[in-house]
Design a protein around this motif. Structure first.
Motif, PDB file in Angstrom:
ATOM      1  N   UNK A  37      31.567  -9.549   2.132  1.00 35.14           N
ATOM      2  CA  UNK A  37      32.916  -9.351   2.677  1.00 35.14           C
ATOM      3  C   UNK A  37      33.212 -10.339   3.799  1.00 35.14           C
ATOM      4  N   UNK A  38      32.235 -10.528   4.687  1.00 34.22           N
ATOM      5  CA  UNK A  38      32.429 -11.460   5.804  1.00 34.22           C
ATOM      6  C   UNK A  38      32.651 -12.878   5.276  1.00 34.22           C
ATOM      7  N   UNK A  39      31.855 -13.280   4.298  1.00 30.37           N
ATOM      8  CA  UNK A  39      31.957 -14.630   3.737  1.00 30.37           C
ATOM      9  C   UNK A  39      33.276 -14.819   2.986  1.00 30.37           C
ATOM     10  N   UNK A  40      33.726 -13.770   2.303  1.00 33.25           N
ATOM     11  CA  UNK A  40      34.961 -13.859   1.509  1.00 33.25           C
ATOM     12  C   UNK A  40      36.213 -13.587   2.340  1.00 33.25           C
ATOM     13  N   UNK A  41      36.017 -13.061   3.552  1.00 34.33           N
ATOM     14  CA  UNK A  41      37.169 -12.739   4.389  1.00 34.33           C
ATOM     15  C   UNK A  41      37.947 -11.532   3.905  1.00 34.33           C
ATOM     16  N   UNK A  42      37.206 -10.522   3.399  1.00 35.47           N
ATOM     17  CA  UNK A  42      37.846  -9.302   2.928  1.00 35.47           C
ATOM     18  C   UNK A  42      37.174  -8.088   3.579  1.00 35.47           C
ATOM     19  N   UNK A  43      37.820  -6.948   3.500  1.00 30.96           N
ATOM     20  CA  UNK A  43      37.249  -5.722   4.058  1.00 30.96           C
ATOM     21  C   UNK A  43      36.328  -5.048   3.039  1.00 30.96           C
ATOM     22  N   UNK A  44      35.493  -4.125   3.534  1.00 32.78           N
ATOM     23  CA  UNK A  44      34.615  -3.363   2.630  1.00 32.78           C
ATOM     24  C   UNK A  44      35.442  -2.556   1.631  1.00 32.78           C
ATOM     25  N   UNK A  45      36.569  -2.014   2.085  1.00 23.07           N
ATOM     26  CA  UNK A  45      37.404  -1.222   1.167  1.00 23.07           C
ATOM     27  C   UNK A  45      37.946  -2.112   0.045  1.00 23.07           C
ATOM     28  N   UNK A  46      38.229  -3.370   0.347  1.00 23.19           N
ATOM     29  CA  UNK A  46      38.676  -4.300  -0.686  1.00 23.19           C
ATOM     30  C   UNK A  46      37.549  -4.559  -1.680  1.00 23.19           C
ATOM     31  N   UNK A  47      36.335  -4.722  -1.171  1.00 24.30           N
ATOM     32  CA  UNK A  47      35.185  -4.919  -2.059  1.00 24.30           C
ATOM     33  C   UNK A  47      35.089  -3.748  -3.025  1.00 24.30           C
ATOM     34  N   UNK A  48      35.160  -2.520  -2.512  1.00 22.64           N
ATOM     35  CA  UNK A  48      34.987  -1.336  -3.358  1.00 22.64           C
ATOM     36  C   UNK A  48      36.204  -1.049  -4.235  1.00 22.64           C
ATOM     37  N   UNK A  49      37.317  -1.686  -3.946  1.00 25.47           N
ATOM     38  CA  UNK A  49      38.468  -1.627  -4.843  1.00 25.47           C
ATOM     39  C   UNK A  49      38.146  -2.400  -6.135  1.00 25.47           C
TER      40      UNK A  49
END
Length: 196
Positions: A37-49
């Motif tokens: 998430x940090x590398x992609x610039x997204x939140x954890x909730x976005x990852x789990x989406x």
């Protein structure tokens, strides 16, 4: 594709790239969702989406790489079919160097991801991916050699699993041997498809 779909796929692609970059830096078990998430610039909730786990992300990355590999071979399919139609029956092979060398080079280029994928083949549905990749060579060979339809699934499984056993062993060894050597081993050990 509308704007929200485009944003969704763009985010997924950023996470794919982040994972592949991290894979170049560290071993798979040590890559966390937080780092992706940090590398992609997204939140954890976005990852789990997008994904239930990092394994889902690995599956998607492997599928993406296989799609790239299949795209490289699309223009060669008619050449292979023509070769299989015209060559002597005893020379009908499922292992064609024109496919084998680029395939092995591709695996070497992405060896870390492929090693992870093969170690987790059942959960990543990798056998389906391998099967898809060989379909455009298997079917014309079976047709030419008149292999009965009821036997084709068994023969295809034999060839694919035999080839993948060689690839897996090569990956476990860090792809140390040259691609040409592995291709030769495959060609020598996998028999031609001969009509009965």
């Amino acid at each position: 594709m509308n704007k929200s779909e485009s944003k969704y796929f763009n985010t997924a692609e950023r996470m794919d790239r982040a994972f592949l970059d991290l894979l170049d830096e560290k071993e798979f078990p040590y890559i966390s969702v937080k780092e992706i998430c940090a590398r992609a610039g997204v939140s954890r909730s976005t990852f789990y989406l997008h994904y239930e786990s990092v394994s889902d992300l690995v599956t998607e990355c492997a599928e993406y790489l296989y799609e790239q590999l299949e795209a490289r071979f699309e223009h060669r399919t008619s050449d292979v079919e023509e070769c299989l139609r015209e060559c002597p029956l005893e020379e009908v092979l499922l292992i064609i160097p024109e496919y084998l060398i680029p395939y092995l080079n591709f695996i070497r280029e992405h060896s870390r991801l492929f090693r992870i994928a093969t170690e987790n083949a059942d959960t990543l549905r990798l056998n389906q991916l391998y099967q898809r990749m060989y379909e455009h060579v298997l079917t014309p060979a079976f047709d030419r050699t008149r292999v009965p339809v009821r036997e084709r699934g068994y023969i295809a499984a034999f060839y694919i699993h035999g080839l993948m056993a060689i690839v897996n062993e090569w990956l476990r060894g860090g792809c140390a041997e040259p691609v040409e050597e592995i291709a030769t081993i495959m060609q020598q050990r996998i028999p031609p498809v001969v009509a009965r």
